[in-house]
Design a protein around this motif. Structure first.
Motif, short mmCIF file in Angstrom:
data_model
loop_
_atom_site.label_atom_id
_atom_site.label_comp_id
_atom_site.label_asym_id
_atom_site.label_seq_id
_atom_site.Cartn_x
_atom_site.Cartn_y
_atom_site.Cartn_z
N GLN A 1 -1.24 3.74 -1.07
CA GLN A 1 -1.48 2.50 -1.82
C GLN A 1 -0.51 2.40 -2.99
O GLN A 1 0.00 1.30 -3.28
CB GLN A 1 -2.93 2.48 -2.30
N LYS B 1 6.76 -1.01 -3.96
CA LYS B 1 7.78 -1.74 -3.18
C LYS B 1 9.07 -0.93 -3.06
O LYS B 1 10.18 -1.48 -2.99
CB LYS B 1 8.05 -3.10 -3.81
N PHE C 1 7.39 6.09 3.49
CA PHE C 1 6.27 6.69 2.77
C PHE C 1 6.46 8.20 2.62
O PHE C 1 6.18 8.77 1.56
CB PHE C 1 4.96 6.40 3.51
N TRP D 1 2.48 3.71 -3.04
CA TRP D 1 3.79 3.42 -2.44
C TRP D 1 3.93 1.94 -2.10
O TRP D 1 4.98 1.33 -2.34
CB TRP D 1 3.97 4.28 -1.19
N GLN D 2 2.87 1.34 -1.56
CA GLN D 2 2.91 -0.08 -1.25
C GLN D 2 3.10 -0.92 -2.52
O GLN D 2 3.86 -1.89 -2.53
CB GLN D 2 1.63 -0.50 -0.54
#
Length: 434
Positions: free
Chosen positions: A169, A175, A180, A171-172
């Protein structure tokens, strides 16, 4: 298909060739469209082939300029008085052909990238649902590992799924264009060390996995598993480079089959309940595996490396006799239909068990007995007369029931009528009596 004649203008030195073919002798080149084409043709060959975006823009500009010139000079073209028209038309065809080639290449590239991504996706799916992993289920519903734990299966180090989900989460939200797994490698040392300590052991060695299997005999459960044996297996799996033939044989030799007993096993997976519980999974091939649940090290996903199962939870066994079942399993979250499949397997393999004496806990902690869960009839209660002394003499021997008690009296035996005898037989009878 033959290469367009104007393709020579798109090659090194093509700008000079185009200028020569489209210039008048002793006249200064002052046409705005031609001057722009000169600049584009001079820059195009020096643009890297990998820079397809820039090349596409340049070719589209050439096509637009050529179309514009041909449109403006249409009258002269129709009158066949333009010597430049054939060369401009050739350049137009060459630019269209080159642009089409780039688009085809882009499609091929996207196809290759898509295929690679698809192949990788299929490879990842095969890790979650290995080929043949559901064989033997015979139509019974299998349960795959929960989506939030897929990262644990896909991670080559099998770090705990809940922790990986938290970093995923982050990492998302960041951006970051890297993958990952690359993002994890860039974590600060403290976070990386903390994540490394939560590596879950996956028993991919089938010989070691068999040591967790349970055998049913004579209405009891047998297994080789003990806390000490499991720890030796986990150490061997985590450090395969240190494993030798002798150390492996030592583990196998120490695995002695005996009545399964989880009463001494530590377990912190069940809040509010004491130790004495083990983790279990039932494979699609009806093999029951039982081991010690250790948070961050040995989970339900450890037995089959995250492959599909028929059921999973916690189990309590004392001297081979089952005492309790708990639905708790975070990696698979078995539903009622899966647990019923497991309970029916136990019924078949543990005859003589009083299921109303076996505890059953739901995932939320609600208590009942297995007998109540399966709606089984209760056994008739036989009074225990231990230490109560002998029965009274009036009850020790059967007595005829008094009239009006409601009990039916036994029928009176009917005597067969005496057979008629002759004079000789009557005399023999009298002599025998005397």
């Amino acid at each position: 298909m033959a290469e367009p004649k104007g393709m020579i203008y798109l090659q090194p030195g093509g700008a000079e060739r185009f200028k020569k073919d489209t210039s008048k002798i002793f006249r200064k080149r002052n046409n705005e469209v031609l001057l722009h084409l000169d600049l584009l043709l001079a820059s195009y060959p020096t643009t890297p082939r990998d820079d397809r975006h820039r090349r596409t823009i340049m070719l589209a500009s050439m096509i637009s300029l050529c179309s514009r010139w041909l449109s403006e000079k249409q009258t002269k073209i129709d009158g066949h008085s333009s010597f430049r028209a054939p060369h401009i038309r050739n350049l137009h065809e060459a630019a269209v052909s080159a642009l089409r080639g780039i688009k085809v290449l882009e499609r091929v590239k996207k196809h290759i990238a898509a295929k690679k991504n698809w192949d990788k996706t299929l490879a990842d799916v095969k890790k979650i649902i290995p080929e043949g992993s559901t064989h033997g289920a015979d139509g019974r519903p299998v349960r795959i590992i929960q989506g939030e734990n897929w990262l644990e299966v896909l991670d080559q180090h099998h770090r705990q799924g809940q922790e990986l989900k938290r970093h995923f989460q982050n990492w998302q939200a960041s951006k970051d264009p890297c993958s990952f797994w690359e993002y994890l490698e860039k974590l600060d040392r403290t976070s990386l060390v903390a994540l490394t300590t939560l590596e879950v052991s996956y028993i991919d060695d089938l010989t070691f996995r068999d040591l967790f299997a349970v055998d049913f005999r004579g209405g009891r459960m047998f297994s080789r598993m003990t806390p000490g044996l499991q720890q030796r297996i986990v150490d061997a799996v985590k450090k395969p480079q240190l494993q030798t033939a002798d150390s492996r044989q030592a583990i196998l030799s120490s695995a002695e089959e005996k009545l399964l007993d989880t009463s001494t096993w530590e377990s912190r997976a069940l809040s509010g309940l004491t130790d004495g519980w083990g983790a279990f999974v039932l494979s699609p091939q009806d093999v029951l595996y039982v081991g010690i649940h250790t948070s961050g090290s040995f989970h339900h996903s450890s037995f089959l490396c995250g492959a599909p199962i028929l059921a999973a939870g916690m189990i309590k066994v004392e001297k081979g006799r089952i005492r309790g079942i708990h639905e708790k399993n975070g990696h698979y979250r078995s539903q009622e239909i899966h647990m019923l499949s497991f309970l029916k397997l136990l019924q078949r393999n543990l005859p003589g068990t009083d299921w109303h004496g076996v505890e059953y806990y739901s995932f939320g902690g609600a208590w009942m007995t297995v007998g109540q869960k399966l709606n089984l009839p209760r056994r008739p209660v036989v009074p225990d007369r231990t230490n109560r002394g002998p029965l009274p003499s009036t009850l020790a021997s059967p007595q005829p029931a008094p009239q009006g008690s409601g009990r039916r009296l036994p029928p009176t035996p009917v005597q067969a009528p005496a057979k008629p005898q002759g004079k000789v037989m009557a005399a023999v009878t009298r002599l025998n009596k005397n």
